[in-house]
Structures are given as C-alpha cells and as structure tokens.
Design a protein around this motif. Structure first.
Motif, PDB file in Angstrom:
ATOM      1  N   LEU A 106       0.827  -1.200   0.000  1.00 49.91           N
ATOM      2  CA  LEU A 106       0.000   0.000   0.000  1.00 49.91           C
ATOM      3  C   LEU A 106       0.863   1.252   0.000  1.00 49.91           C
ATOM      4  CD1 LEU A 106      -2.763  -1.094   2.552  1.00 49.91           C
ATOM      5  CD2 LEU A 106      -3.019  -0.849   0.071  1.00 49.91           C
ATOM      6  N   ASN A 107       1.897   1.252   0.846  1.00 49.88           N
ATOM      7  CA  ASN A 107       2.781   2.406   0.902  1.00 49.88           C
ATOM      8  C   ASN A 107       3.591   2.552  -0.378  1.00 49.88           C
ATOM      9  OD1 ASN A 107       4.109   4.543   2.717  1.00 49.88           O
ATOM     10  ND2 ASN A 107       5.867   3.411   1.930  1.00 49.88           N
ATOM     11  N   ASP A 108       3.922   1.406  -0.996  1.00 49.69           N
ATOM     12  CA  ASP A 108       4.622   1.419  -2.275  1.00 49.69           C
ATOM     13  C   ASP A 108       3.849   2.268  -3.278  1.00 49.69           C
ATOM     14  OD1 ASP A 108       6.549   0.798  -4.100  1.00 49.69           O
ATOM     15  OD2 ASP A 108       6.323  -1.365  -3.948  1.00 49.69           O
ATOM     16  N   ALA A 109       2.556   2.049  -3.331  1.00 47.11           N
ATOM     17  CA  ALA A 109       1.712   2.791  -4.274  1.00 47.11           C
ATOM     18  C   ALA A 109       1.558   4.247  -3.884  1.00 47.11           C
ATOM     19  CB  ALA A 109       0.336   2.121  -4.364  1.00 47.11           C
ATOM     20  N   ILE A 110       1.289   4.479  -2.600  1.00 49.10           N
ATOM     21  CA  ILE A 110       0.963   5.840  -2.178  1.00 49.10           C
ATOM     22  C   ILE A 110       2.192   6.740  -2.145  1.00 49.10           C
ATOM     23  CG2 ILE A 110       1.202   5.689   0.360  1.00 49.10           C
ATOM     24  CD1 ILE A 110      -1.654   6.964   0.451  1.00 49.10           C
ATOM     25  N   ALA A 111       3.345   6.212  -1.688  1.00 50.54           N
ATOM     26  CA  ALA A 111       4.560   7.023  -1.608  1.00 50.54           C
ATOM     27  C   ALA A 111       5.067   7.390  -2.995  1.00 50.54           C
ATOM     28  CB  ALA A 111       5.639   6.273  -0.835  1.00 50.54           C
ATOM     29  N   THR A 112       4.980   6.463  -3.922  1.00 56.78           N
ATOM     30  CA  THR A 112       5.429   6.738  -5.292  1.00 56.78           C
ATOM     31  C   THR A 112       4.520   7.757  -5.955  1.00 56.78           C
ATOM     32  OG1 THR A 112       6.264   4.472  -5.432  1.00 56.78           O
ATOM     33  CG2 THR A 112       6.074   5.691  -7.482  1.00 56.78           C
ATOM     34  N   ALA A 113       3.220   7.617  -5.752  1.00 55.24           N
ATOM     35  CA  ALA A 113       2.279   8.571  -6.343  1.00 55.24           C
ATOM     36  C   ALA A 113       2.514   9.981  -5.803  1.00 55.24           C
ATOM     37  CB  ALA A 113       0.847   8.132  -6.061  1.00 55.24           C
ATOM     38  N   ILE A 114       2.834  10.087  -4.508  1.00 56.63           N
ATOM     39  CA  ILE A 114       3.103  11.395  -3.908  1.00 56.63           C
ATOM     40  C   ILE A 114       4.253  12.087  -4.631  1.00 56.63           C
ATOM     41  CG2 ILE A 114       4.006  12.562  -1.845  1.00 56.63           C
ATOM     42  CD1 ILE A 114       2.536  10.433  -0.199  1.00 56.63           C
ATOM     43  N   VAL A 129     -11.113   0.290   3.686  1.00 53.60           N
ATOM     44  CA  VAL A 129     -11.812   1.365   2.980  1.00 53.60           C
ATOM     45  C   VAL A 129     -10.817   2.302   2.314  1.00 53.60           C
ATOM     46  CG1 VAL A 129     -13.354   3.343   3.245  1.00 53.60           C
ATOM     47  CG2 VAL A 129     -13.823   1.233   4.504  1.00 53.60           C
ATOM     48  N   VAL A 130      -9.763   2.662   3.058  1.00 51.12           N
ATOM     49  CA  VAL A 130      -8.734   3.566   2.516  1.00 51.12           C
ATOM     50  C   VAL A 130      -8.072   2.955   1.280  1.00 51.12           C
ATOM     51  CG1 VAL A 130      -6.527   4.699   2.987  1.00 51.12           C
ATOM     52  CG2 VAL A 130      -8.288   4.615   4.759  1.00 51.12           C
ATOM     53  N   ALA A 131      -7.801   1.654   1.327  1.00 56.92           N
ATOM     54  CA  ALA A 131      -7.161   0.974   0.198  1.00 56.92           C
ATOM     55  C   ALA A 131      -8.048   1.029  -1.049  1.00 56.92           C
ATOM     56  CB  ALA A 131      -6.850  -0.473   0.565  1.00 56.92           C
ATOM     57  N   PHE A 132      -9.358   0.859  -0.888  1.00 56.66           N
ATOM     58  CA  PHE A 132     -10.271   0.952  -2.023  1.00 56.66           C
ATOM     59  C   PHE A 132     -10.293   2.374  -2.597  1.00 56.66           C
ATOM     60  CE2 PHE A 132     -12.326  -3.092  -0.639  1.00 56.66           C
ATOM     61  CZ  PHE A 132     -12.337  -3.717  -1.886  1.00 56.66           C
ATOM     62  N   VAL A 133     -10.289   3.360  -1.718  1.00 61.49           N
ATOM     63  CA  VAL A 133     -10.256   4.752  -2.192  1.00 61.49           C
ATOM     64  C   VAL A 133      -8.978   5.009  -2.992  1.00 61.49           C
ATOM     65  CG1 VAL A 133     -10.154   7.177  -1.469  1.00 61.49           C
ATOM     66  CG2 VAL A 133     -11.697   5.593  -0.294  1.00 61.49           C
ATOM     67  N   LEU A 134      -7.851   4.485  -2.501  1.00 64.02           N
ATOM     68  CA  LEU A 134      -6.572   4.634  -3.202  1.00 64.02           C
ATOM     69  C   LEU A 134      -6.613   3.991  -4.586  1.00 64.02           C
ATOM     70  CD1 LEU A 134      -3.558   5.375  -3.312  1.00 64.02           C
ATOM     71  CD2 LEU A 134      -3.083   3.253  -2.058  1.00 64.02           C
ATOM     72  N   LEU A 135      -7.177   2.790  -4.669  1.00 59.23           N
ATOM     73  CA  LEU A 135      -7.286   2.100  -5.957  1.00 59.23           C
ATOM     74  C   LEU A 135      -8.110   2.910  -6.960  1.00 59.23           C
ATOM     75  CD1 LEU A 135      -7.802  -1.658  -5.004  1.00 59.23           C
ATOM     76  CD2 LEU A 135      -6.091  -0.773  -6.601  1.00 59.23           C
ATOM     77  N   ILE A 136      -9.201   3.466  -6.507  1.00 60.35           N
ATOM     78  CA  ILE A 136     -10.065   4.256  -7.401  1.00 60.35           C
ATOM     79  C   ILE A 136      -9.322   5.509  -7.873  1.00 60.35           C
ATOM     80  CG2 ILE A 136     -12.203   5.588  -7.538  1.00 60.35           C
ATOM     81  CD1 ILE A 136     -13.375   3.606  -5.455  1.00 60.35           C
ATOM     82  N   ALA A 137      -8.599   6.144  -6.944  1.00 57.90           N
ATOM     83  CA  ALA A 137      -7.844   7.352  -7.298  1.00 57.90           C
ATOM     84  C   ALA A 137      -6.783   7.055  -8.352  1.00 57.90           C
ATOM     85  CB  ALA A 137      -7.200   7.942  -6.044  1.00 57.90           C
ATOM     86  N   LEU A 138      -6.052   5.960  -8.170  1.00 56.89           N
ATOM     87  CA  LEU A 138      -5.008   5.592  -9.128  1.00 56.89           C
ATOM     88  C   LEU A 138      -5.609   5.249 -10.492  1.00 56.89           C
ATOM     89  CD1 LEU A 138      -2.733   3.418  -6.797  1.00 56.89           C
ATOM     90  CD2 LEU A 138      -2.132   5.626  -7.819  1.00 56.89           C
ATOM     91  N   GLY A 163      -0.106   3.093 -13.669  1.00 56.61           N
ATOM     92  CA  GLY A 163      -0.978   1.918 -13.644  1.00 56.61           C
ATOM     93  C   GLY A 163      -0.370   0.766 -12.870  1.00 56.61           C
ATOM     94  N   SER A 164       0.962   0.667 -12.882  1.00 56.14           N
ATOM     95  CA  SER A 164       1.623  -0.408 -12.137  1.00 56.14           C
ATOM     96  C   SER A 164       1.391  -0.266 -10.636  1.00 56.14           C
ATOM     97  CB  SER A 164       3.126  -0.408 -12.436  1.00 56.14           C
ATOM     98  OG  SER A 164       3.772   0.723 -11.868  1.00 56.14           O
ATOM     99  N   LEU A 165       1.139   0.970 -10.174  1.00 61.24           N
ATOM    100  CA  LEU A 165       0.889   1.183  -8.748  1.00 61.24           C
ATOM    101  C   LEU A 165      -0.455   0.592  -8.326  1.00 61.24           C
ATOM    102  CD1 LEU A 165       2.126   4.888  -8.373  1.00 61.24           C
ATOM    103  CD2 LEU A 165       3.440   2.749  -8.212  1.00 61.24           C
ATOM    104  N   MET A 166      -1.404   0.480  -9.261  1.00 64.81           N
ATOM    105  CA  MET A 166      -2.689  -0.146  -8.941  1.00 64.81           C
ATOM    106  C   MET A 166      -2.500  -1.614  -8.573  1.00 64.81           C
ATOM    107  SD  MET A 166      -5.095   1.445 -11.963  1.00 64.81           S
ATOM    108  CE  MET A 166      -6.473   0.423 -11.443  1.00 64.81           C
ATOM    109  N   ILE A 167      -1.590  -2.278  -9.274  1.00 62.77           N
ATOM    110  CA  ILE A 167      -1.316  -3.693  -8.981  1.00 62.77           C
ATOM    111  C   ILE A 167      -0.751  -3.840  -7.574  1.00 62.77           C
ATOM    112  CG2 ILE A 167       0.034  -5.710  -9.673  1.00 62.77           C
ATOM    113  CD1 ILE A 167      -0.019  -4.599 -12.533  1.00 62.77           C
ATOM    114  N   LEU A 168       0.166  -2.925  -7.214  1.00 60.52           N
ATOM    115  CA  LEU A 168       0.761  -2.976  -5.878  1.00 60.52           C
ATOM    116  C   LEU A 168      -0.298  -2.746  -4.800  1.00 60.52           C
ATOM    117  CD1 LEU A 168       4.015  -0.919  -6.598  1.00 60.52           C
ATOM    118  CD2 LEU A 168       3.754  -3.405  -6.547  1.00 60.52           C
ATOM    119  N   ALA A 169      -1.167  -1.749  -5.021  1.00 65.38           N
ATOM    120  CA  ALA A 169      -2.218  -1.460  -4.038  1.00 65.38           C
ATOM    121  C   ALA A 169      -3.177  -2.630  -3.883  1.00 65.38           C
ATOM    122  CB  ALA A 169      -2.976  -0.201  -4.450  1.00 65.38           C
TER     123      ALA A 169
END
Length: 439
Positions: free
Chosen positions: A265-273, A324-333, A418-424
């Motif tokens: 999860l952090n892999d996706a969110i930290a990279t997106a930041i 819930v937070v993880a689902f929100v992150l997936l939708i955002a990505l 898009g690769s961050l969605m797989i990680l999340a």
C-alpha cells in the motif's frame, strides 16, 4: 430526561476531545506535523520535481527522463533509511528518548534544504556525467535532506503512544495529520513569489518554515526517558533484534502480516506522492498554477480524510478502516492512469487526498494496537523499515518504466502509474488476511 442526560454526556465528551487536542504537549506535537508536512509537500512533492523538469525536461522524452531522476533520487533516500531504521527502533526502546534525535535530524534537513537553494542559484561550468555540477549537488542534498526528514519521523511517530490512552490515540493521530495538512496550505504561500519559473526559490523559505514551526516541539515538550536496557547498541544490533522478532513471528503474526500489506500500500501511495506533480504537467497538461490549485483541493480533502477517519476508525475498527482507505486509493489511481481530461484528474487528486490523510491516521493507530508496549519502538522501526523498503521498490519501478519506455512519451507515465494499482491491490488482499483482533 434521559435524552437530556445523553446530550449532556455527548457535550462533555466533545469538550474533552477539544481539551485533549489543545493541551500543550499534543498541540506542540501536532505542530511538528504541521512543520514537516511543509517540507514534504513543498520539496518532495512539488518544487523539487518542478525544478528537475525545468532544468531537464524540454519534450515528452525528456519529461520521462526527469521522472526517472525524481524516482531514483527518492529511491536512494529510502535505501539509506532502510539501512538505519532498525537501529532507530532499538534506540527508541533502549533509551525511551525521541526528541533528542528529532532535533538534530530536523536541523540537518533544514541545512540541506537551504544549501539546495544556494546551489540551485549557482552556475558552475563543470559537469558530471553530462549533468551540470549544480544540479548534481542539488540532487545529492535532496537525498540527504529526505533521509534525515524521514528518520525524524520514526521518532516522531513513536511519540504518539506517550500522548494519550489507546482510545484517544486515533483522535490524536487524526488531529496531528489534519494539522499537518494545514501546514501544506501555509507552505504553498511561497508560490505567488515564484511563478512558473525559478522553482528553486522555494527551497530556502521552505527550510525556514520547517524550522520555525518545529520550535514548539523542541522547546515545550518534555519527555521522561524510560531506560529499559543499559547495554550499548551498535549499528548491527537493530538487525539482530529484527531477526529475533522474526523468530517470534507466530506471536506477532497480525503485526507482521500488516507490515507486508503496508509494504504494498505504501509502495503505491509514496510513489504517487513523489510523481503526481510532474505527472499532472506531462500527462494532463496542467500548468504549475493549476497543479498548485489541485494540490490545495487535495490537501483540504486530506484534512477532511484524516479527521473523518479518526472517528471512522474509532467506530468501525482500524482494520476495516484501512480496507476502505485501500479501495479509495485504488479508485484514485485508476482515475489518474486513465485520465483523458482535467476533470478525471481532479477526481483522482481529491480521492488521493482523502486516501493519503486517512492512511497516516489508520496505519499509525494500527501499529499501536497490534504491538506490545515494550517492543513498540522496535515495531515502529519495522513499520518504517517496511515502508521505506517499499519506497525504494516503488520509485525504482516507476523510474525504470519511464526510462525504458521514454521513447513512447506520455504512455510511459500512464503505464508507470498503472503499475501502482497492482501494488495497491496486492496490499489490499494481504490486509484481508490480518486477524481482526476486535472480533
């Protein structure tokens, strides 16, 4: 009469909550979140990426190369944090001291950020590997600054367990994150003086704001060290204790499973930041001003998300809140990866803001819930260890994709995000297997 008593009780609880927030230790602690978020948003997310794109990027291909430099610089900072975070956890558990280390780490971060501004304004004729010497110095100073910034957060995050009861911690955590994102708004006040060029002019004012708003923590918060072990600790002792903790994996199974989930999860969110600024300009065509406006909206969403999820966590439990937070992150990505117009990216940015604020609140709270008090410092070190290993992997993945596919222009960045969605998604699946201790 019963309804009146219930209303009175609710009012008293509300008053106690506000009294909790504005007690001197908690307010001073939260102001450090305010201070360090100024650094994180201004340097890591906005003006350092803008500076690199300004210096390097001239077309779609060079925009991807600039993205690679940003990704690799962040990965390098995370690599050094991975090396040292286990030792930091041992230092917390053995000495009980946090502020002693936050102070010098903050001062080093401030000094490096000031030097970034000085070197960015300096013109050298020399080059290294074809890059201007000044640019090389700025990148190296960024790596050092980000390393010490994140090192301070290991000690800072672990302070939360000293500030309230287990029931109060979600509210305190939410308050700290919300105050932190208000710091983002204050930090962005430097933009009107910069405009769309000379982004390095933001470096020195950001450093000074970081220092000023850190002072309440340094001057007003006192801590009583709890000496649990008088033995000297060495660099390798942190890894020895991690190894010992891994041997006890059955005892702490829930915490370790969550660390694995958090890794992805952090892999996706930290990279997106780190990549959202340059992504919005290169892919969606945002100007710097438009991105700043989006970032302001995203920050407001983060404030709302952190406060709201403090109460949601208290109501439905931390594990469900993280889901819930993880689902929100997936939708955002997903909105970001497939954005074909500015509106889709506005939606992505707003949802990402909610996820970012909520992630900080829920994960810090969950670590406190899942770990024994006597090993909490070590687990916060492991928490950072898991997060920072992922902060190497994510930027390396993103940067490598943009480097290898640079000739494809904007498509490279879309594939990378898009690769961050797989990680999340992997993180969400692993999190589902964490035992729910509230049942």
């Amino acid at each position: 009469m019963a309804q009146l008593e219930q209303h009175t009780d609710a009012l008293k609880k509300h008053q106690r909550a506000w009294h909790l927030y504005f007690s001197l230790p908690i307010l001073s602690w939260a102001l450090y979140d305010f201070a360090n978020t100024i650094f994180s948003s201004n340097i890591t997310t906005i003006f350092f990426p803008f500076y690199l794109q300004e210096v390097i990027g001239e077309n779609e291909r060079l925009d991807q190369i600039a993205s690679t430099f940003i990704s690799y610089a962040n990965a390098a900072a995370s690599f050094f944090l991975v090396l040292f975070s286990p030792l930091f956890g041992v230092m917390i558990d053995r000495s009980g001291r946090k502020k002693r280390y936050i102070l010098p780490f903050t001062l080093i971060t401030v000094a490096c950020t000031i030097l970034m501004g000085i070197f960015a304004m300096t013109r050298f004729s020399q080059t290294i590997f074809g890059l201007p010497l000044a640019l090389v110095f700025v990148i190296l100073l960024f790596i050092i600054a980000k390393f010490f910034y994140h090192s301070s957060l290991i000690f800072y995050d672990s302070m939360i367990s000293d500030l309230g009861t287990q029931k109060e911690i979600p509210l305190i955590s939410g308050f700290g994150v919300a105050v932190g994102y208000v710091g983002t708004l204050v930090g962005l006040t430097v933009y009107p003086f910069i405009g769309d060029s000379g982004y390095h002019h933001a470096f020195i004012p950001t450093a000074l704001m970081f220092l000023i708003f850190s002072l309440p923590l340094f001057l007003l918060v006192k801590e009583e060290p709890v000496l649990q072990d008088q033995k000297k600790f060495s660099f390798i002792s942190g890894y020895i204790e991690i190894y010992q903790t891994f041997k006890d994996i059955r005892t702490h199974r829930a915490a370790f499973l969550f660390m694995i989930a958090y890794f992805f999860l952090n892999d996706a969110i930290a990279t997106a930041i780190t990549m959202m600024a340059i992504y919005s300009k290169a892919i969606v065509g945002f100007s710097s001003g438009e991105f700043i406006l989006l970032y302001l909206v995203s920050t407001v969403a983060s404030i709302a998300g952190s406060f709201t999820f403090g109460y949601i966590t208290k109501s439905i439990g931390t594990k469900r809140s993280i889901t819930v937070v993880a689902f929100v992150l997936l939708i955002a990505l997903a909105f970001a990866a497939f954005a074909v117009n500015p509106l889709m990216f506005w939606i992505a940015g707003s949802l990402f803001g909610v996820a970012l604020g909520a992630m900080w609140v829920t994960t810090r709270t969950y670590i406190v819930e899942l770990t024994p008090k006597e090993k909490r410092g070590q687990f916060f070190g492991l928490f950072a260890f898991s997060g920072k290993v992922s902060s190497i992997a994510g930027p390396l993945l993103y940067g490598t994709i943009t480097l290898v596919l640079a000739d494809y222009g904007d498509l490279a960045s879309r594939i990378a995000i898009g690769s961050l969605m797989i990680l999340a998604l992997i993180g969400l699946v692993v999190h589902a297997f964490v035992p729910d201790e509230n049942k």
